[in-house]
Design a protein around this motif. Structure first.
Motif, PDB file in Angstrom:
ATOM      1  N   ALA A 250       6.016 -10.976  -5.324  1.00  0.00           N
ATOM      2  CA  ALA A 250       5.807 -11.001  -6.769  1.00  0.00           C
ATOM      3  C   ALA A 250       4.315 -10.996  -7.073  1.00  0.00           C
ATOM      4  O   ALA A 250       3.506 -11.560  -6.326  1.00  0.00           O
ATOM      5  N   GLY A 251       3.953 -10.350  -8.173  1.00  0.00           N
ATOM      6  CA  GLY A 251       2.556 -10.298  -8.572  1.00  0.00           C
ATOM      7  C   GLY A 251       2.383  -9.534  -9.864  1.00  0.00           C
ATOM      8  O   GLY A 251       3.340  -9.310 -10.611  1.00  0.00           O
ATOM      9  N   ILE A 252       1.175  -9.112 -10.109  1.00  0.00           N
ATOM     10  CA  ILE A 252       0.846  -8.344 -11.312  1.00  0.00           C
ATOM     11  C   ILE A 252       0.507  -6.918 -10.911  1.00  0.00           C
ATOM     12  O   ILE A 252      -0.330  -6.693 -10.033  1.00  0.00           O
ATOM     13  N   VAL A 253       1.182  -5.948 -11.541  1.00  0.00           N
ATOM     14  CA  VAL A 253       0.956  -4.547 -11.234  1.00  0.00           C
ATOM     15  C   VAL A 253      -0.051  -3.948 -12.214  1.00  0.00           C
ATOM     16  O   VAL A 253       0.050  -4.144 -13.427  1.00  0.00           O
ATOM     17  N   THR A 254      -1.004  -3.230 -11.645  1.00  0.00           N
ATOM     18  CA  THR A 254      -1.956  -2.459 -12.435  1.00  0.00           C
ATOM     19  C   THR A 254      -2.109  -1.095 -11.792  1.00  0.00           C
ATOM     20  O   THR A 254      -2.498  -0.997 -10.614  1.00  0.00           O
ATOM     21  N   ALA A 255      -1.761  -0.046 -12.539  1.00  0.00           N
ATOM     22  CA  ALA A 255      -1.907   1.339 -12.067  1.00  0.00           C
ATOM     23  C   ALA A 255      -1.247   1.562 -10.711  1.00  0.00           C
ATOM     24  O   ALA A 255      -1.826   2.189  -9.819  1.00  0.00           O
ATOM     25  N   GLY A 256      -0.046   1.029 -10.519  1.00  0.00           N
ATOM     26  CA  GLY A 256       0.708   1.303  -9.299  1.00  0.00           C
ATOM     27  C   GLY A 256       0.380   0.422  -8.120  1.00  0.00           C
ATOM     28  O   GLY A 256       0.935   0.613  -7.043  1.00  0.00           O
ATOM     29  N   SER A 257      -0.504  -0.565  -8.309  1.00  0.00           N
ATOM     30  CA  SER A 257      -0.824  -1.508  -7.235  1.00  0.00           C
ATOM     31  C   SER A 257      -0.487  -2.914  -7.687  1.00  0.00           C
ATOM     32  O   SER A 257      -0.763  -3.308  -8.827  1.00  0.00           O
ATOM     33  N   LEU A 258       0.130  -3.678  -6.761  1.00  0.00           N
ATOM     34  CA  LEU A 258       0.513  -5.054  -7.056  1.00  0.00           C
ATOM     35  C   LEU A 258      -0.513  -5.998  -6.446  1.00  0.00           C
ATOM     36  O   LEU A 258      -0.795  -5.930  -5.244  1.00  0.00           O
ATOM     37  N   ALA A 259      -1.089  -6.856  -7.286  1.00  0.00           N
ATOM     38  CA  ALA A 259      -2.026  -7.863  -6.797  1.00  0.00           C
ATOM     39  C   ALA A 259      -1.225  -9.040  -6.283  1.00  0.00           C
ATOM     40  O   ALA A 259      -0.643  -9.803  -7.062  1.00  0.00           O
ATOM     41  N   TYR A 260      -1.177  -9.196  -4.958  1.00  0.00           N
ATOM     42  CA  TYR A 260      -0.382 -10.258  -4.346  1.00  0.00           C
ATOM     43  C   TYR A 260      -1.176 -11.568  -4.388  1.00  0.00           C
ATOM     44  O   TYR A 260      -2.366 -11.603  -4.723  1.00  0.00           O
ATOM     45  N   ALA A 261      -0.501 -12.657  -3.998  1.00  0.00           N
ATOM     46  CA  ALA A 261      -1.035 -14.007  -4.168  1.00  0.00           C
ATOM     47  C   ALA A 261      -2.420 -14.190  -3.553  1.00  0.00           C
ATOM     48  O   ALA A 261      -3.265 -14.871  -4.126  1.00  0.00           O
ATOM     49  N   ASP A 262      -2.671 -13.603  -2.366  1.00  0.00           N
ATOM     50  CA  ASP A 262      -3.957 -13.830  -1.704  1.00  0.00           C
ATOM     51  C   ASP A 262      -5.003 -12.792  -2.091  1.00  0.00           C
ATOM     52  O   ASP A 262      -6.062 -12.709  -1.470  1.00  0.00           O
ATOM     53  N   GLY A 263      -4.709 -11.999  -3.129  1.00  0.00           N
ATOM     54  CA  GLY A 263      -5.648 -10.984  -3.593  1.00  0.00           C
ATOM     55  C   GLY A 263      -5.445  -9.623  -2.974  1.00  0.00           C
ATOM     56  O   GLY A 263      -6.090  -8.653  -3.384  1.00  0.00           O
ATOM     57  N   THR A 264      -4.551  -9.512  -1.988  1.00  0.00           N
ATOM     58  CA  THR A 264      -4.268  -8.222  -1.356  1.00  0.00           C
ATOM     59  C   THR A 264      -3.607  -7.280  -2.356  1.00  0.00           C
ATOM     60  O   THR A 264      -2.727  -7.679  -3.126  1.00  0.00           O
ATOM     61  N   GLN A 265      -4.018  -6.012  -2.336  1.00  0.00           N
ATOM     62  CA  GLN A 265      -3.415  -4.990  -3.192  1.00  0.00           C
ATOM     63  C   GLN A 265      -2.301  -4.285  -2.423  1.00  0.00           C
ATOM     64  O   GLN A 265      -2.533  -3.730  -1.347  1.00  0.00           O
TER      65      GLN A 265
END
Length: 366
Positions: A250-265
């Motif tokens: 789960a995370g926040i999607v921006t332009a087709g990439s999900l920002a995961y908990a540790d900052g990984t895209q």
């Protein structure tokens, strides 16, 4: 619905707006379900989901608060159970201990006042179908659990019902015997061509046996479809987590990439607009590799440490703890080209973006 029987003899079932309320709770909340003639459909769900209540309403053992049940286009909502003409198999066999195998199977026919010679023929045929013809004179106490369940099946089909209802019929058996009887019940369905409605809480059993699965939760059908549809394309988070193992990111999607908990895209393969999003990856699509392994640029990659590895013959099941503390499961085939992963080893978990399924989270709405 698929069946290899040359002629489908099963009946269609329509459940329309069925509600079942008790004093302080609602067991079924407006259930609608159409079952095709000759179909093998499984009502799947956890304890309290309403699956057995729905089966018992179809059988007539439980009355509904509202709604209707039709079989072959005939409304049977207010018809007594013994006049519905439906076969029923229970979890605990319900055999008469003082009757022989033959007499147990003959019981439904005798209640219908069938002629004695016809009873003998029908009972013999039913016992041969379940491969117990040689045990007709035995008493239930002389049979194994699997044999007793086959007698219950023979008794349920001896009068050739158009519908066979089964309420967790394999729940009391050990794993090996349960798997054997799963195959026998599938064969029985194929050979007879009648409609099977099967209740279970066992997801593997439902996946292995069914033409379609209706997944219930809190008195509602969450999703209905083929085993492949529910496993590969769950409609929401509940289905994804109930059927099989799943890894949810789960995370926040921006332009087709999900920002995961540790900052990984993490790359997301379509279908997820900008904003909060959850992505499911099945363990069989998840790969675990030693840290530093060269991976295809199309992979999503997260760092972690192996907590446990279990050898299962054809595959290894690995549990990896990611940097954010959550556990990820992976199932990897055993082969010469697969790296051997050990507990406490530093690894990377990877999967291709197309193997991630974007899911709505409907749990808060239930």
């Amino acid at each position: 619905m698929t069946t290899t029987n040359t002629q489908t003899v099963g009946a269609g079932i329509r459940v329309a707006g069925v509600v079942k309320k008790y004093k302080d709770s609602t067991a079924l909340d407006g259930v609608n379900l159409d079952i095709e003639p000759g179909e093998f459909i499984t009502l799947l769900g956890s304890s309290g989901s309403g699956k057995s209540t729905l089966l018992n309403i179809i059988a007539g053992f439980t009355s509904s608060t509202a709604g209707s049940v039709e079989v072959d286009g005939v409304d049977i909502t207010n018809v007594p159970p013994h006049k519905r003409g439906l076969g029923m198999v229970f979890q605990h066999y319900a055999l008469f201990p003082h009757m022989s195998v033959f007499d147990n199977v003959a019981f439904p026919l005798r209640r219908r006042k069938v002629a004695k010679d016809e009873i003998a023929t029908s009972v013999r045929e039913a016992l041969e179908i379940v491969q117990l013809g040689h045990l007709a004179t035995r008493m239930p106490s002389q049979l194994s659990g699997g044999q007793q369940q086959r007698v219950a099946l023979a008794r349920a089909i001896v009068f050739r019902p158009k519908v066979l209802l089964m309420d967790e019929p394999l729940g009391a058996l050990d794993k090996r015997l349960r798997e054997q009887l799963q195959l026998e019940i599938k064969r029985l369905h194929r050979d007879l061509g009648i409609t099977f409605v099967f209740v279970t809480h066992d997801q593997e059993e439902a996946l292995a046996m069914s033409d379609r699965i209706a997944l219930l939760r809190q008195g509602r059908i969450v999703q209905i479809g083929t085993p492949e549809e529910l496993y590969e394309r769950p409609s929401g988070m509940y289905t994804a987590e109930f059927l099989g193992d799943s890894n949810i990111f789960a995370g926040i999607v921006t332009a087709g990439s999900l920002a995961y908990a540790d900052g990984t895209q993490l790359e997301v393969a379509g279908g997820c607009p900008d904003g909060p999003c959850s992505v499911m990856v099945r363990p069989e699509h998840t790969r675990v590799s030693p840290r530093g392994t060269a991976l295809d640029p199309g992979n999503n990659v997260l760092d972690g440490v192996v907590r446990e590895v279990v050898y299962l013959g054809s595959e290894r099941r690995a549990e990896v703890i990611l940097n954010d503390g959550r556990a990820v499961l992976a199932r990897m085939p055993v082969g010469l080209n697969e790296p051997v992963i050990q507990p406490r080893q530093e690894v990377v978990v990877s999967w291709r973006a197309e193997h991630g399924l974007v899911l709505p989270d409907e749990r808060a709405a239930v």
